[in-house]
Scaffold this motif. Structure first.
Motif, short mmCIF file in Angstrom:
data_model
loop_
_atom_site.label_atom_id
_atom_site.label_comp_id
_atom_site.label_asym_id
_atom_site.label_seq_id
_atom_site.Cartn_x
_atom_site.Cartn_y
_atom_site.Cartn_z
N CYS A 79 53.19 22.96 67.79
CA CYS A 79 52.76 22.77 69.29
C CYS A 79 51.54 22.26 69.60
N GLN A 116 53.86 30.29 83.07
CA GLN A 116 54.19 30.17 81.53
C GLN A 116 52.69 29.63 81.14
N ILE A 243 60.40 18.33 69.33
CA ILE A 243 59.82 16.90 69.72
C ILE A 243 58.44 16.69 68.94
N ILE A 317 52.72 20.33 75.13
CA ILE A 317 53.36 20.81 74.19
C ILE A 317 53.99 19.96 73.13
N TYR A 318 54.61 18.69 73.48
CA TYR A 318 55.21 17.59 72.67
C TYR A 318 54.86 16.35 73.23
N1 5AD Z 1 58.83 20.35 70.49
C1 5AD Z 1 59.66 21.44 71.29
N2 5AD Z 1 59.54 22.24 71.60
C2 5AD Z 1 58.35 22.89 71.23
N3 5AD Z 1 57.78 24.09 71.81
C3 5AD Z 1 56.37 24.33 71.45
N4 5AD Z 1 56.31 23.22 70.65
C4 5AD Z 1 57.27 22.45 70.49
C5 5AD Z 1 57.61 20.94 70.03
N5 5AD Z 1 56.93 20.39 69.38
C6 5AD Z 1 58.39 25.18 72.59
C7 5AD Z 1 58.57 26.44 71.73
C8 5AD Z 1 57.87 27.62 72.86
C9 5AD Z 1 58.07 26.75 74.00
C10 5AD Z 1 57.25 27.16 75.12
O1 5AD Z 1 57.83 25.44 73.75
O2 5AD Z 1 60.09 26.90 71.46
O3 5AD Z 1 58.42 28.74 72.81
#
Ligand code: 5AD
Ligand code: SF4
Ligand code: FES
Length: 356
Positions: A79, A116, A243, A317-318
């Motif tokens: 993440c 969130q 991702i 996050i991605y």
């Molecule tokens: N790709 C996809 N989903 C992700 N999450 C965190 N990092 C990634 C990533 N690289 C998702 C996790 C978390 C949600 C908020 O985002 O499952 O619970």
């Protein structure tokens, strides 16, 4: 020729007999077979859509997503919000910012607000309680969903008493050896599971879920995820493809498989007919029509972004996340068009889970 024909007929009849089981409770072998088949997707998706329509009609529920802090004390290896990512620019929304997102969302027809964030110690229980009770007071006809990670049961209880009624906490992976590959040793699968059962015991509508195609994931891991969901019986199930995030230790791992994610949505719909299942932003990120196809495979929720445009790119996050350049109004109407074009009804109902 003769041979491949025979295989086809045998497989099709196996699929039909498998799906005729109501309730649909596949064995491990059946699940791994079903998930590996790519020739039956349209049939599988139609079956899932029929089940979804039996429980929820054509309605697609909306959740206004407010990403209110991208600080996180944790270091999940996948993440971009992980504490050790020094390349991200951090932000926190104030209570006033959050309330103005709600006001805008309310005017756009949203009746669920999802708060969130990463696990950010700045937002103490007192601050969260204050924010939740202020939203609850201002919008008593709306549902407040929290998605702020692992807390003590007493904190979850306090948030509930302040007016929160739903909580999203993906378990991420239910296989202990896989969990250890995705998380540092300071984090624990047992604790995460305990949080989910605590939330349930308090009376929250609980959402869990996992990433599809996260690094090192095997079919056996996915089956363990499904078995865990069967034991939890969550109200919401959120899955999306993993991702790549280029500023994480997993930067060289590829994205999860789009088709497998759709197939899993369909399988989850068949196994959990009552569940609220979102067509996630991650699905829309790895395929332009991903959310529409997710709906057609059995999903019945969309979560448009309500965060101020100025911070959207920072909730990284991605990589290549969609909707980071668009505003709340744009996303609202974009999604209405997408939902309608896919043949469903864009619903402004509060969208509680149907009894199960
Ligand atoms: N790709 C996809 N989903 C992700 N999450 C965190 N990092 C990634 C990533 N690289 C998702 C996790 C978390 C949600 C908020 O985002 O499952 O619970
Ligand atoms: Fe923090 Fe959640 Fe990202 Fe883990 S997945 S680093 S807990 S925001
Ligand atoms: Fe955000 Fe389409 S939903 S731009």
């Amino acid at each position: 020729m003769w041979c491949s024909c025979r295989i086809q007929v045998t497989d099709t009849s196996r699929l039909h007999s498998l799906l005729s089981n109501k309730p649909f409770v596949p064995t491990d072998d059946e699940l791994s077979w079903l998930l590996s088949q790519d020739s039956f997707d349209s049939f599988l998706f139609k079956e899932a859509d029929a089940v979804r329509q039996r429980f929820y009609g054509k309605q697609v529920y909306l959740r206004g997503l407010i990403e209110f802090t991208n600080y996180c004390k944790n270091n999940c290896l996948y993440c971009g919000l992980r504490a050790k990512n020094s390349l991200i620019s951090r932000y926190r929304l104030s209570k006033e910012d959050i309330l103005s997102c709600c006001a805008q969302g309310y005017a756009l027809g949203y009746r669920t607000f999802v708060l969130q964030g990463g696990e950010d110690p700045f937002f103490t229980d007192e601050i969260i309680i204050d924010i939740v009770s202020s939203i609850h007071k201002a919008y008593p006809d709306c549902a407040i969903t929290l998605s702020i990670g692992e807390k003590e049961k007493s904190s979850y209880q306090d948030f509930f008493d302040a007016g929160a009624r739903r909580y999203l906490l993906r378990h991420e992976t239910a296989a202990p050896e896989h969990y250890r590959k995705l998380h540092p040793t300071s984090m624990s699968l047992e604790r995460r599971k305990q949080c989910l059962f605590d939330l349930k015991a308090i009376g929250y509508q609980v959402g869990s879920g996992f990433m599809v195609g996260s690094p090192y994931q095997t079919v056996e891991n996915i089956i363990a995820d499904i078995r865990f969901l069967q034991s939890l019986q969550p109200d919401m199930i959120g899955i999306g493809p993993y991702i790549t995030q280029s500023d994480t230790p997993f930067k060289d791992f590829p994205n999860g498989d789009f088709k497998l994610t759709l197939r899993l949505i369909a399988v989850l719909r068949l196994m959990f007919p009552y569940a609220l299942i979102p067509a996630t932003t991650a699905l829309g990120t790895i395929c332009p029509e991903g959310r529409e196809l997710g709906l057609k495979a059995g999903a019945n929720v969309v979560m448009p972004n309500l965060s101020p445009v100025a911070v959207r790119k920072k909730y990284a996050i991605y990589d290549s996340k969609i909707c980071t350049g668009e505003g709340s109004v744009q996303c609202r109407f974009c999604l209405e068009r997408r939902v309608t074009n896919a043949g469903y009804e864009f619903s402004t109902d509060i969208g509680d889970v149907k009894k199960h």
